[in-house]
Design an enzyme around this catalytic site. Structure first.
Site, PDB file in Angstrom:
ATOM      1  N   GLN A 176      -4.291  -1.366   9.604  1.00 49.97           N
ATOM      2  CA  GLN A 176      -4.230  -2.702   8.998  1.00 49.97           C
ATOM      3  C   GLN A 176      -4.816  -3.745   9.950  1.00 49.97           C
ATOM      4  O   GLN A 176      -4.418  -3.822  11.112  1.00 49.97           O
ATOM      5  CB  GLN A 176      -2.763  -3.036   8.652  1.00 49.97           C
ATOM      6  CG  GLN A 176      -2.592  -4.349   7.934  1.00 49.97           C
ATOM      7  CD  GLN A 176      -3.239  -4.352   6.537  1.00 49.97           C
ATOM      8  OE1 GLN A 176      -3.164  -3.369   5.804  1.00 49.97           O
ATOM      9  NE2 GLN A 176      -3.872  -5.460   6.176  1.00 49.97           N
ATOM     10  N   ASP A 191     -10.575   3.372   4.295  1.00 48.69           N
ATOM     11  CA  ASP A 191     -10.911   1.956   4.221  1.00 48.69           C
ATOM     12  C   ASP A 191     -12.430   1.758   4.268  1.00 48.69           C
ATOM     13  O   ASP A 191     -12.920   0.655   4.027  1.00 48.69           O
ATOM     14  CB  ASP A 191     -10.269   1.207   5.401  1.00 48.69           C
ATOM     15  CG  ASP A 191      -9.330   0.106   4.938  1.00 48.69           C
ATOM     16  OD1 ASP A 191      -9.227  -0.101   3.714  1.00 48.69           O
ATOM     17  OD2 ASP A 191      -8.710  -0.529   5.805  1.00 48.69           O
ATOM     18  N   LYS A 211       0.841  -1.197   0.000  1.00 48.18           N
ATOM     19  CA  LYS A 211       0.000   0.000   0.000  1.00 48.18           C
ATOM     20  C   LYS A 211       0.879   1.250   0.000  1.00 48.18           C
ATOM     21  O   LYS A 211       0.626   2.210  -0.733  1.00 48.18           O
ATOM     22  CB  LYS A 211      -0.936  -0.012   1.225  1.00 48.18           C
ATOM     23  CG  LYS A 211      -2.046  -1.036   1.091  1.00 48.18           C
ATOM     24  CD  LYS A 211      -2.808  -1.287   2.383  1.00 48.18           C
ATOM     25  CE  LYS A 211      -3.797  -2.443   2.159  1.00 48.18           C
ATOM     26  NZ  LYS A 211      -4.513  -2.869   3.352  1.00 48.18           N
TER      27      LYS A 211
END
Ligand code: NAD
Length: 276
Positions: free
Chosen positions: A94, A117, A50
């Site tokens: 994460q 997200d 990412k």
């Protein structure tokens, strides 16, 4: 019949090129903050990828690697600091987090306008109510692949296998928003194959290697395989590769949904910057 393969690698590359151009047009580069807790090797790889793509797109890479035994309060303080940092456009925590942490509380601390997200309670609520907001990356990526492959959605019967907060539920909501008729299946669904065989569009996110075979696919259907599994014979999805002889279109594993998740994360980060 041999299914047309939907090339997620190519679609994701096009989206990243578009994102790079959009970033260049912004007055200042957006910043993507990635928060990694502990030493889980798979999570470390995901975060590294990412960050790499974020830099390639001309964005600022802000990274926080926190110790695996960090307390809830200390982790919340890191999120608060990133939330108030004007150089940070988007925040990504994460998952999975170590079990001693309350993941939902940490995620919900991310302000909705930085929730790239799309996993906070606020973003999920906005999606469910059909209001503007940042959408979860993997299901958005699936939708982009369906659009790219010219799959019609209004009125068609779509079946989503899986009801996780990360994929299945938001996927169903996104398809509803596009006026599809949506059935959601899960681990307690009876005669899964029979329900799936009704689908014009089948999205499988069950996390079970080769769960569905040709018997679960309507001839000519579009099949999107979100699953990814490492086996002795290589990578495979939730759908058996033999489905290609029945489906009209199919995402390969690897090279289907996988590359789309990061592309949509970058797209969300630009959207967050534009909203700001
Ligand atoms: P999850 O384990 O949180 O959820 C799985 C869902 O599938 C559950 O709702 C469960 O009810 C359902 N399910 C499990 N077994 C079933 C069965 N036998 N029949 C019907 N339904 C069943 O998983 P997730 O986070 O939603 O991820 C699903 C898959 O997608 C995993 O393989 C994961 O690795 C993959 N994934 C890929 C990406 C990507 O970027 N390509 C991103 C996220 C997840």
């Amino acid at each position: 019949m041999t299914a047309v393969l939907i090339d997620g690698t190519a679609v994701a590359a096009r989206i990243r090129t578009q994102v790079t151009a959009d970033v260049a047009r912004l007055a200042s580069p957006p910043g993507l903050a990635t928060v990694l807790v502990g030493e889980d090797p798979a999570s470390a790889v995901y975060v590294r990828n990412k960050r790499k793509r974020c830099v390639e797109a001309g964005m600022r890479d802000v990274h926080r690697h926190l110790p695996g035994d960090i307390t809830q309060d200390a982790a919340l303080a890191v999120i608060d600091q990133l939330a108030s940092d004007s150089n940070v456009t988007g925040i990504l925590v994460q998952l999975p987090l170590p079990p001693h942490l309350d993941a939902a509380a940490l995620i919900d601390r991310i302000p909705a306008h930085k929730d790239v997200d799309g996993l906070t309670e606020a973003s999920a609520g906005r999606l469910a109510l059909g209001r503007p907001g940042l959408r979860p990356c993997t299901p958005s990526g699936v939708l982009a692949l369906l659009d790219e492959s010219g799959t019609e959605l209004p009125g068609v019967h779509t079946v989503v296998v899986g009801r996780s907060d990360l994929v299945g539920k938001p996927m169903a909501q996104l398809l509803l928003q596009r006026h599809a008729t949506v059935t959601v299946c899960h681990s307690r669904t009876r005669d899964l194959a029979a329900v799936c065989r009704e689908a014009d569009v089948l999205v499988v996110a069950a996390g079970k290697a080769r769960l569905l075979g040709s018997e679960a696919v309507k001839p000519g259907a579009t099949v999107i395989d979100v699953g990814i599994h490492r086996t002795d014979s290589g990578l495979c999805g939730d759908v058996d590769a033999a489905v290609k002889d029945v489906a009209g279109a199919l995402t390969p594993v690897p090279g289907g949904v996988g590359p789309m998740t990061i592309a949509m994360l970058l797209r969300n980060t630009v959207t967050a910057a534009q909203i700001r």
